[in-house]
Design an enzyme around this catalytic site. Structure first.
Site, PDB file in Angstrom:
ATOM      1  N   ASP A  13       0.860  -1.186   0.000  1.00 20.97           N
ATOM      2  CA  ASP A  13       0.000   0.000   0.000  1.00 20.97           C
ATOM      3  C   ASP A  13       0.893   1.231   0.000  1.00 20.97           C
ATOM      4  O   ASP A  13       2.105   1.140   0.223  1.00 20.97           O
ATOM      5  CB  ASP A  13      -0.885  -0.005   1.264  1.00 20.97           C
ATOM      6  N   SER A  14       0.268   2.396  -0.193  1.00 28.01           N
ATOM      7  CA  SER A  14       1.015   3.646  -0.156  1.00 28.01           C
ATOM      8  C   SER A  14       1.491   3.974   1.254  1.00 28.01           C
ATOM      9  O   SER A  14       2.302   4.873   1.427  1.00 28.01           O
ATOM     10  CB  SER A  14       0.115   4.777  -0.672  1.00 28.01           C
ATOM     11  N   TYR A  45      -0.800   8.368  -2.553  1.00 30.51           N
ATOM     12  CA  TYR A  45      -0.876   8.027  -3.973  1.00 30.51           C
ATOM     13  C   TYR A  45      -2.109   8.678  -4.616  1.00 30.51           C
ATOM     14  O   TYR A  45      -2.152   8.865  -5.817  1.00 30.51           O
ATOM     15  CB  TYR A  45      -1.012   6.510  -4.148  1.00 30.51           C
ATOM     16  N   GLY A  46      -3.090   8.987  -3.758  1.00 34.01           N
ATOM     17  CA  GLY A  46      -4.403   9.423  -4.258  1.00 34.01           C
ATOM     18  C   GLY A  46      -4.399  10.705  -5.053  1.00 34.01           C
ATOM     19  O   GLY A  46      -5.355  11.008  -5.761  1.00 34.01           O
ATOM     20  N   CYS A  76      -3.850  -1.120  -1.923  1.00 36.11           N
ATOM     21  CA  CYS A  76      -4.200   0.286  -2.137  1.00 36.11           C
ATOM     22  C   CYS A  76      -5.242   0.391  -3.256  1.00 36.11           C
ATOM     23  O   CYS A  76      -5.015  -0.116  -4.366  1.00 36.11           O
ATOM     24  CB  CYS A  76      -2.919   1.018  -2.533  1.00 36.11           C
ATOM     25  N   ASN A  77      -6.353   1.052  -2.968  1.00 33.21           N
ATOM     26  CA  ASN A  77      -7.390   1.223  -4.003  1.00 33.21           C
ATOM     27  C   ASN A  77      -6.858   2.026  -5.179  1.00 33.21           C
ATOM     28  O   ASN A  77      -7.136   1.720  -6.335  1.00 33.21           O
ATOM     29  CB  ASN A  77      -8.604   1.957  -3.432  1.00 33.21           C
ATOM     30  N   THR A  78      -6.064   3.074  -4.879  1.00 36.39           N
ATOM     31  CA  THR A  78      -5.556   3.927  -5.947  1.00 36.39           C
ATOM     32  C   THR A  78      -4.623   3.136  -6.865  1.00 36.39           C
ATOM     33  O   THR A  78      -4.740   3.199  -8.097  1.00 36.39           O
ATOM     34  CB  THR A  78      -4.822   5.144  -5.336  1.00 36.39           C
ATOM     35  N   GLU A 155      -5.380   9.129   9.820  1.00 37.38           N
ATOM     36  CA  GLU A 155      -3.978   8.983  10.257  1.00 37.38           C
ATOM     37  C   GLU A 155      -3.693   9.810  11.506  1.00 37.38           C
ATOM     38  O   GLU A 155      -2.773   9.513  12.261  1.00 37.38           O
ATOM     39  CB  GLU A 155      -3.027   9.316   9.110  1.00 37.38           C
ATOM     40  N   CYS A 187     -11.414   3.029  -0.270  1.00 37.77           N
ATOM     41  CA  CYS A 187     -10.084   3.525   0.100  1.00 37.77           C
ATOM     42  C   CYS A 187      -9.681   2.775   1.359  1.00 37.77           C
ATOM     43  O   CYS A 187     -10.522   2.498   2.227  1.00 37.77           O
ATOM     44  CB  CYS A 187     -10.153   5.031   0.368  1.00 37.77           C
ATOM     45  N   THR A 188      -8.391   2.456   1.438  1.00 34.61           N
ATOM     46  CA  THR A 188      -7.891   1.643   2.549  1.00 34.61           C
ATOM     47  C   THR A 188      -8.277   2.152   3.934  1.00 34.61           C
ATOM     48  O   THR A 188      -8.489   1.367   4.851  1.00 34.61           O
ATOM     49  CB  THR A 188      -6.348   1.604   2.497  1.00 34.61           C
ATOM     50  N   HIS A 189      -8.337   3.481   4.069  1.00 34.50           N
ATOM     51  CA  HIS A 189      -8.553   4.053   5.407  1.00 34.50           C
ATOM     52  C   HIS A 189     -10.024   4.041   5.844  1.00 34.50           C
ATOM     53  O   HIS A 189     -10.312   4.176   7.022  1.00 34.50           O
ATOM     54  CB  HIS A 189      -8.078   5.507   5.443  1.00 34.50           C
TER      55      HIS A 189
END
Ligand code: DGL
Length: 273
Positions: A13-14, A45-46, A76-78, A155, A187-189
């Protein structure tokens, strides 16, 4: 190339976000070992271009291959939206992203054929979720909404903060007005904001968590390729973590969300791969 069933899964992931995917793999495929890479030096990355994300993804896959992984999860979705299609062709190893599994389950879930997707700007403008959904059912309308502030808020640890709730209400208003009955947390978050988003959207909206769906899809892929580890791992450190910067901060975040005590995170020079 012969692959060993007991070899680890590479997950990247980023940054820290992909730990939501690693967490689902730990919970749902407990016999699998993991080598995780978080690109903490180059996150986010987004907001980056396709060329850049492709270059980063290639470097990370080359690094993960040095760890003898048997398969790779683009957590990572992006990166799944912008790089997966290309790297799948370039590398001789099974690679799975998070977008297809999420899109599939959303199609199976919606009853009114109206699906919302939230993600980074890059993921939403890639149009990949709508196009995968249209391939499965062209009668479904998909409404995308970029929510760039969610990543820094998560974050910062503000997952239950009134400020985050205010931001979420503002972003999600548009999707509420579109009357979606299914919402992809693209999105990961965002799974870390799941209860807040669920409360705002209301009980008539089903949330789809691509992190969870990807862990299940990974299990199916490993079975199909005869790669699932059937032996219990008795290794002391079944999960290994690498980053490109700020290893201590990563470790702190990882320990706040994983069902596993991360003792060590190693920093590597990803540009060299
Ligand atoms: N991991 C990214 C994603 O899932 C979010 C963070 C970033 O922008 O790099 O799209």
């Amino acid at each position: 190339m012969s692959l060993d069933r007991e070899a680890p899964i590479g997950v990247f992931d980023s940054g820290v976000g992909g730990l939501t995917v690693a967490r689902e793999i730990m919970r749902n495929l407990p016999q699998e070992r993991i080598v995780y890479f978080g690109d903490t030096a180059r996150v986010p990355y987004g907001s980056k271009s396709k060329e850049t994300i492709l270059r980063y993804s290639r470097q990370i896959i080359r690094f993960l291959r040095t760890q003898d992984v048997k398969a790779i999860v683009v957590a990572c979705n992006t990166a799944s939206a912008l790089a997966l299609e290309v790297v799948e062709q370039e590398f001789d190893i099974p690679i799975i992203g998070v977008i297809k599994p999420g899109a599939k389950v959303a199609v199976e879930t919606t009853k009114n054929n109206r699906i919302g997707v939230i993600g980074t700007r890059a993921t939403i403008s890639s149009g990949l979720y709508p196009s995968l959904i249209a391939q499965r059912n062209p009668d479904i309308s998909v409404f995308g909404c970029a929510c760039p502030l969610f990543v820094p808020l998560v974050e910062e640890g503000w997952t239950k903060d009134p400020l985050t709730e205010e931001v979420a209400r503002r972003y999600l208003k548009e999707l509420q007005e579109k009357d979606v009955d299914t919402l992809i947390l693209g999105c990961t978050h965002y799974p870390l904001l799941r209860s807040m988003i669920g409360r705002i959207m209301g009980s008539n909206v089903t949330l789809v968590n691509p992190a969870y769906e990807t862990a299940l899809a990974l299990g199916r892929m490993l079975d199909a390729k005869g790669l699932r580890n059937t032996k219990d791992t008795c290794e002391e450190f079944p999960y290994r973590f690498y980053v490109s910067d700020a290893a201590d901060r990563f470790k702190e975040f990882a320990n706040s969300i994983l069902p596993y005590d991360v003792e060590m995170t190693q920093q590597i020079r990803i540009e060299e791969y």
